[in-house]
Each structure stands twice: as C-alpha cells, then as structure tokens.
Design an enzyme around this catalytic site. Structure first.
Site, PDB file in Angstrom:
ATOM      1  N   HIS A 360       0.808  -1.229   0.000  1.00 34.17           N
ATOM      2  CA  HIS A 360       0.000   0.000   0.000  1.00 34.17           C
ATOM      3  C   HIS A 360       0.836   1.271   0.000  1.00 34.17           C
ATOM      4  CE1 HIS A 360      -4.137  -1.534   0.560  1.00 34.17           C
ATOM      5  NE2 HIS A 360      -3.586  -2.510   1.261  1.00 34.17           N
ATOM      6  N   LYS A 551      -8.016  13.949   4.627  1.00 33.06           N
ATOM      7  CA  LYS A 551      -7.219  12.725   4.588  1.00 33.06           C
ATOM      8  C   LYS A 551      -6.108  12.861   5.618  1.00 33.06           C
ATOM      9  CE  LYS A 551      -6.689  13.394   0.205  1.00 33.06           C
ATOM     10  NZ  LYS A 551      -7.005  12.190  -0.535  1.00 33.06           N
ATOM     11  N   ARG A 552      -5.388  11.779   5.824  1.00 34.35           N
ATOM     12  CA  ARG A 552      -4.257  11.812   6.750  1.00 34.35           C
ATOM     13  C   ARG A 552      -3.317  12.944   6.369  1.00 34.35           C
ATOM     14  NH1 ARG A 552       0.480   8.595   6.235  1.00 34.35           N
ATOM     15  NH2 ARG A 552      -0.553   7.516   4.512  1.00 34.35           N
ATOM     16  N   LYS A 557       0.908  14.091   0.613  1.00 36.04           N
ATOM     17  CA  LYS A 557      -0.489  14.355   0.241  1.00 36.04           C
ATOM     18  C   LYS A 557      -0.718  15.835  -0.058  1.00 36.04           C
ATOM     19  CE  LYS A 557      -2.294  10.343   2.715  1.00 36.04           C
ATOM     20  NZ  LYS A 557      -3.005   9.632   1.632  1.00 36.04           N
ATOM     21  N   THR A 659      -8.777   6.126  -1.724  1.00 41.61           N
ATOM     22  CA  THR A 659     -10.151   5.632  -1.843  1.00 41.61           C
ATOM     23  C   THR A 659     -11.155   6.741  -1.570  1.00 41.61           C
ATOM     24  OG1 THR A 659      -9.997   4.808   0.437  1.00 41.61           O
ATOM     25  CG2 THR A 659      -9.668   3.218  -1.335  1.00 41.61           C
ATOM     26  N   LYS A 663     -15.078   7.791  -3.103  1.00 42.50           N
ATOM     27  CA  LYS A 663     -16.265   8.114  -2.300  1.00 42.50           C
ATOM     28  C   LYS A 663     -16.831   9.466  -2.707  1.00 42.50           C
ATOM     29  CE  LYS A 663     -13.999   5.646   1.427  1.00 42.50           C
ATOM     30  NZ  LYS A 663     -13.102   5.823   2.588  1.00 42.50           N
TER      31      LYS A 663
END
Length: 815
Positions: A360, A551-552, A557, A659, A663
């Site tokens: 991952h 998100k984290r 990111k 993911t 969504k």
C-alpha cells in the site's frame, strides 16, 4: 425456527417482534427497569436485539460453508475502520424501517439513538477503511471471508486542537463496552515472546519464552440482504495469569502488577510511537501478537476437520493487508516446523501457497524494516527462520543471476549496514504466491521502481487490484437523499451492482433531474455547515463552492500545496483587489502521526491561515477556511456528500491509490487531482472533461530527480506569484504572535530541495482552480459533470475489487 433448539427465533422481522426483543434485553441483559433506562443503555439493548438476528444468520452461514466444504479467506490487517454499526447493520438486514417503527412505539427517535454509538477506534485511515469495505463486500457477495485484527482499547488517538496545535488524547471508545462484540475467552491462544534458542542434533528449540494470551472477540459482519453473516475477529492481550503468582508470593507485588500491565499494553493503542526504543519494541510485539493469534486460530480451525495439511492450500487463503503482518510468513513456518513437525520444503510450499500480500505504499522509507538485534531479542526463533529463508532464497537468486553480487545485496531479506535490518516487504513477497498493488500506476511503479528485482525474478506473482469502496456505506447510508433519487430514477440494482449506475447517464442532460440533484447537494451542504459551526464555531456559507481536502496529514499528500494556493487567493484579494471567481469554503480534516512534526506544523499553518482570513473584513465571505478536528468515519459520512470539489493532489508517484477520491465522486463531487493513484483510472472512467487534472506526471518527476535538474529557486525567481506566497511563509503575516513559525517551510521549499515539488505544481494548480471557479458559475453545467461522475463510478465498488481477488488470488467462491 431456531436452528439449534428448534424454538422460534426471538427476533422477527416485525416492529412488534423487535420491540419485544429490545424490552427483553433491557430487563435481562442489562438488568434495568424501563423507567430508569438511559439513552446509552437503550442503544445497547437495541444493538443486542439486532445482534441476535445477526447471530442466527451467522450460524446458518457457517453451516452453509461447511456443507459446501468451502475454502476460507482470512484477511489480516492492523486496521479495520468499521465506523458505527447500528445504521449499517439495520440497512444491510433491511430492518431500518422496522426498527424505526419499533422505537417510535417507545417514543424514541432512531436517528437520535444512533448518536449514542461511538466510532470504534480500530483504525486510522484508508488502509483500515479499505479492510472494512472488503468485509462488507465479502459478506454481500456470500463469500467465506473473515477479518483478523487487534481489539485496541484506545485506537490511534482523539484529536483536539489547542491554539492551532494538534493535541493527542486517548480515544476512550470502549468506555461503555462494545455491544456488537461476542467474547470468545474459551478460544484464547498463547503467544510466546523473548527467550532463547537451544540446538541439539540439528534441531532448534525455542525455550524460556514468556507468554501473552490473545483473547478473541467477534463482531458479526452482515452482507446486504441479510443472507450472509461473516465476522471480524479481534484479539485483546492479557497476561498469562492475572499475576505471576510466584512473583506475587515473594512479596514483589509491584513487579507482578507491572508484568500484567506490560502484557496488556500490546492491544491498548494503534501504532505506538517508535521514536523511543521501548515504543519500537512494543510496535514489533504488537505486529507479532496479531499474526501469532491469527495463525494459531486459522490452523486450529483447519485441524478441526483435517488430520494432515495436504488440503491446507485448498481450504485456506491468508491475505496480508500491507507490510505490518509480514511476520505471518515466519510464524506460519514456525508452527508447521516446530509444532507440527513438517519437513522444511513441505512447510515452505504450504506457506507460499496460502499467503498473499498487498503493498500500500510507494515511499521507500515506509517499507518496514526491523533491527536484527531487536528481532533476536523479542523473537529469536523467527529471526532464525528468516535467516534460513534468506539463505535458500539467495541460492535461487545466484542461480538466476550468477555472479551478480550487487543484485544479491539488493534482494537479500537482510539489509547490511552498521545496524542490520530485516526487510519486511521482501519477506512478504518471498513468502507469498501473489503480490499486488492497488491502482494501475501504483502496481506499475511497484514493478519498475520499488521492487524491480523481485518483479524480474517472479513477474507472474505481481498483479494489480485497483481499490474500491462499498456503495452501501458511502452512498446508500451516507447520502440517503441522493440514494432515494437514484432508486426512484433507475431502480435499486446499483446497491449490489454499482455498474447499474450507468443507467443514470441520460439524466445528466435532464434539467429537472439536474435541479433535484443540486437541491440534494445544497441540503447536504447546509447540514455540513451546521456541523462545522458546532465543531469550530465558524459560520460558513452553504451556497459557496465547498472545496474539501480530508485525509491523513502527510507532506506527500500536499495539504501544504492547497494552503499555499489559498494564501495566493487571499493575497490577490487584499493586495491586488482581485476577487475570487466564486466564494469558496475550504474544509480540511485529518490527523498527523504524533511524532510527525512537519505534518503537525501544517495543521498549525492551516489554522493560522484560517484565523487571518476569516477575521479579515476585506475578505467579506469570499474565502472561508476551516479545519474540522478528529476526522473519523462519522464525520466522513457527513462531509463527503456535501462536497462540490474534492482535493486529491498528492505528488504524482506517491499515492498508492486513494479511496476517498472514489467516495467523493460516488457522491457527485468533481475531483481536482494529479495523475496519481486511482485518479488516473477515475479520469478514464468519468471522462477527462469531468475531472480537473494538473501537475507533473510521475515519470517527469522521476526524470527530474534522476538528472538533478529540479531547481525550486528558479521557480521562486521567475514567478512573482510563487515568490509572494513563499515570502509570506518567511514573514510573520500568518504568525504575528509566534514570529518565524513557518519560515522552516520556506527553507524546505527553497533550500532543501522541495521534496514533493510544491513549487513546480503551484502555478498549474492555481490555473486549474481558476477554471473550476468559472465552471461552478454555471450550476446546471456543473450538475451535468457531477451526475456523470456518479453514473460512471461503477468500477470503483469494492464488490468488483473483492471479486477480482477471489478469482485471481484467493480462489474462493460464492455460496
């Protein structure tokens, strides 16, 4: 009829029957009188009544699998972010209306009662949420698949914000127990630790170990329609005796208590900090505790109906969800060799045949390694087995590439250096028959950049399985208004076959449908605005473009890139009098790892930018910035349906899949993103004209790094827009009370290489966001794009993903 006793099941599908079951649990399970019942206790009684229904079906499911002699999947993961379960279970059992009516008879509102349930602290981010989606899909598809995890007492942490700084508090989610869990103390297993190795006549024995007990509890997992109920088995760590009585009787009471506490710390917190040596040891023990409990349980279940291991691969599939459970390879070998006396080659063949591994991450530093010295201290037998695996593996390598010592060094399970390390990803690959990435780009980069030598050795093992999410949680449950519109327009087949959303495409042109779609989005935005005010005391305009980045928190990111663009927009407004194309509300949420200083500083920057912009009268509501604390499944279910635009702007080549992008698109948000992770495949499905893509590609970044030709200072010198933003970070504009607080960011961008290419992608990001503003000014045009996102998102159901795993890797069937 009750399948065991022949009595009618106490739970029926009627409101009267469910009400009777609830009253019975209030009186006999909780020992409470109705008149003095708290709302929390009523929730527990309702959960127990619903659980009764699930347990009946769980028995029936087990019988069905047994009669079919079904192969079983065991999914081993450090995280299962399952979210609150009452609504999901009622929905999947198709008892929502029944329960609503039963509670109305009691004068109770179901929606209010659902607020009594806490989010289980069993995960952190996408890894755990993916695992939960897979369990839902396995049960819905009628496949024999079970989860194995740890029953954390406190989860990761509860995030609080103090003057913009993240504070980590214990997540006391189990204070009132967990009504859905079924305790299984009679199935507890022993987990050995420490000790030493004795060798005699070529046989090694692990001796003088200490023992921790793993006590399982099961959470039933019901598939949609209620026909199949599998379970998630979670283990809690307990000391081998309540106290070591020998120590206790010697009068050393404190040491006896300390030993008990040390044992039970194993399952207290998700991902204990490994900044200190003690934390690193605890984290290793935690990972081993999971796989030791899981493997022993799996073998015991298999041996209940088999006397040899001949059928083991035909009956058992074990899946390692990321690298954390990689010790399962060594533990499986230990059990087969030491406890069941199998020859090495037989044990190794069985281990490889049942194991499969999903990677991952693309960040090399995120691939776990453990110091050889620490493994030798905590798990001496496992280290010995790993060295034996490595010796045999390297013989194969040198046979394949004679004389290539450099390749042998790269492939070895042991990384040489001042402190030798065991490469856990290598162990997982070598010990598995199948290895996969989770998006097409990620899987390609696994083969070409992260693990190229292993791919060249075994190309047939590597495959791609693009992630998916369950539409039953993320659309049917999270967005009931949109779900109702879809069902009334195209039927409800999409609930179990998301490809049926394609029938929605003609409606994208229908102005009546577009307006209904926009009305639902507006209602969800109004609900989110209320929630934001309750959580942050910030008022937001529900009619503004809702731009969401949740998100984290991690540098790759690139929440920082988003903040830098917001700073640019603000500076254009107050210094250049350039008004944004449309008013926007920027919503951030996410947790930073407790020891990740830079990520926590980015949270502080978001708060400071929010404080300055939201309190500047010149902005006049054109820009609002909010950070919602303690992001979790409950909040995601409220945030995602409200999004107009979702941010997935990681540096290309760093995000495995993502993911949340799926969504958001499923709920009618348009995506702004780089060509990274699953963004690429979402673009291919929804159409380039219905997504906003910007920035460097992964191969362009690789080339710039390879040639050392990226110079962030050149961007700073050449472009005044970039220079103004970086200078603002160097100044005290956004930190007037803490001078110099964010100057480290400017240094990281200009002098330390700008590792995640913020400056290279900033101007394309600004331009793309400007185009988005122009598009949003035409509501029906925006609705057309958003509806097509919903209509074309069918590929990204976890039902499809799980079906591909079942067909290609696990070889399990539907029953």
């Amino acid at each position: 009829m009750h399948p065991l006793s022949g009595q009618v099941s106490p739970v029926t599908d009627t409101a009267a029957g469910l009400a009777e079951a609830i009253y019975r649990h209030v009186r006999y399970s909780l020992g409470q009188a109705w008149q003095s019942l708290s709302r929390r206790d009523l929730f527990v009684a309702v959960a127990l009544a619903v659980r009764d229904h699930m347990v009946e079906t769980m028995f029936e499911t087990t019988v069905r699998y047994r009669q079919a002699d079904a192969k079983h999947l065991y999914y081993v993961s450090m995280e299962f972010l399952i979210g609150r379960l009452l609504g999901t279970n009622l929905q999947n059992l198709e008892l929502l209306e029944v329960c609503h009516d039963a509670l109305l008879r009691m004068g109770v509102d179901l929606e209010e009662l659902r607020e009594e349930e806490r989010d289980p602290g069993l995960g952190n981010g996408g890894l755990g949420r993916l695992a939960a989606c897979f369990l839902d899909s396995l049960a819905t598809l009628g496949m024999p698949g079970y989860g194995y995890g740890i029953n954390y007492d406190y989860g990761l942490f509860r995030q609080e914000i103090d003057h913009g700084y993240q504070q980590e508090k214990p997540d006391l989610w189990r204070t009132h127990g967990m009504a859905w869990q079924i305790e299984r103390p009679d199935e507890a297993c022993s987990v050995p630790l420490y000790g030493s190795i004795e060798s005699s006549q070529g046989v090694s024995r692990w001796v003088n170990w200490q023992v921790v007990i793993g006590v399982p509890a099961d959470i039933p997992i019901v598939g949609y329609g209620g026909r199949t109920v599998n379970y998630l088995r979670l283990f809690s760590a307990r000391s081998s005796d309540e106290f070591d009585m020998q120590i206790f009787q010697q009068g050393d009471y404190l040491r006896a208590v300390e030993q008990k506490i040390a044992s039970e710390m194993i399952s207290q917190v998700l991902y204990p900090s490994d900044a200190m040596e003690a934390g690193r040891e605890l984290r290793l023990i935690q990972e081993y505790f999971l796989v030791a409990c899981a493997l022993r349980d799996i073998l015991q279940r298999y041996l209940k109906s088999h006397t040899t291991f001949d059928a083991f691969p035909a009956q058992v599939a074990i899946h390692l969800n990321d690298t954390h459970p990689a010790l399962a390879v060594a533990e499986c070998m230990r059990l087969l060799l030491d406890e069941h006396g199998l020859p090495w080659d037989t044990a190794w063949g069985l281990t490889q045949a049942v194991m499969a591994y999903t990677n991952h991450t693309l960040l090399p530093e995120a691939l776990e390694t453990w110091p050889v010295a620490l493994l030798e201290y905590v798990l001496p037998r496992h280290l010995q087995i790993i060295y034996d695996i490595n010796a045999r593996f390297l013989k194969h390598v040198i046979t394949t590439w004679p004389g290539d010592l450099e390749r042998m060094r790269r492939l070895s399970l042991i990384e040489e250096g001042p402190q030798k390390q065991v490469r856990m990803a290598h162990l997982a690959v070598v010990g598995s028959h199948a290895v996969n990435g989770v998006a097409a780009l990620h899987s390609e980069l696994l083969k070409t950049a992260l693990l190229p030598d292993l791919y060249q050795l075994w190309p047939e093992r590597f495959t791609n399985k693009t992630n998916g999410v369950t539409q039953r949680r993320w659309l049917l449950k999270a967005n009931p208004l949109l779900a109702e519109l879809l069902c009334s327009s195209i039927g409800n087949g999409w609930i179990t076959n998301l490809d049926e959303l394609r029938a929605l495409e003609p409606y994208a042109q229908d102005q009546g449908f577009q307006r209904a779609f926009l009305d639902i989005k507006q209602a969800n935005k109004a609900r989110l605005a209320t929630m934001i005010h309750e959580a942050t005391q910030i008022l937001v305009d529900p009619h503004a473009l809702c731009d969401i980045h949740v998100k984290r928190i991690h540098e790759y990111k690139r929440q920082l890139l988003n903040v830098m663009r917001i700073m640019h927009e603000y500076l254009c407004l107050v210094e250049d009098q350039v008004v944004p194309t449309v008013p926007r509300t920027y919503v951030f949420a996410g947790k930073a790892a407790p020891g990740y200083w830079a990520a926590k500083q980015i949270i502080k920057l978001i708060h400071n930018v929010s404080q300055v912009i939201n309190n500047d009268a010149r902005v006049r509501g054109q820009i609002t910035v909010v950070f919602i604390p303690d992001y979790r499944v409950l909040l995601a279910e409220k945030i995602i349906p409200a999004a107009d635009l979702s941010e997935h702007i990681s540096m290309a080549g760093t995000e495995a899949s993502g993911t949340s992008n799926m969504k958001f698109a499923m709920n009618g948000a348009l995506t702004i993103g780089t060509l990274d992770g699953a963004n690429i495949e979402i673009m291919e499905e929804v159409g380039k004209e219905n997504i906003f893509i910007f920035g460097l590609k992964a191969q362009e970044i690789q080339a710039l790094r390879r040639h050392g030709s990226y110079d962030p200072r050149e961007y700073y010198r050449r472009y005044p827009e970039i220079r103004r933003v970086v200078d603002a970070l160097s100044s005290n504009l956004f930190c007037p009370h803490e001078p110099g607080l964010f100057s480290w960011i400017a240094r990281a961008l200009l002098d330390e290489g700008d590792r995640y290419f913020h400056l290279a992608d900033l101007l394309p990001y600004i331009d793309t966001q400007h185009a988005i503003g122009e598009e949003f000014k035409c509501p029906l045009g925006w609705a057309h794009k958003a509806i097509l996102n919903v209509a074309r998102i069918g590929k990204f159901s976890s039902d499809r993903t799980v079906s591909e795993y079942a067909r290609d890797i696990w070889h399990i069937e539907r029953f």
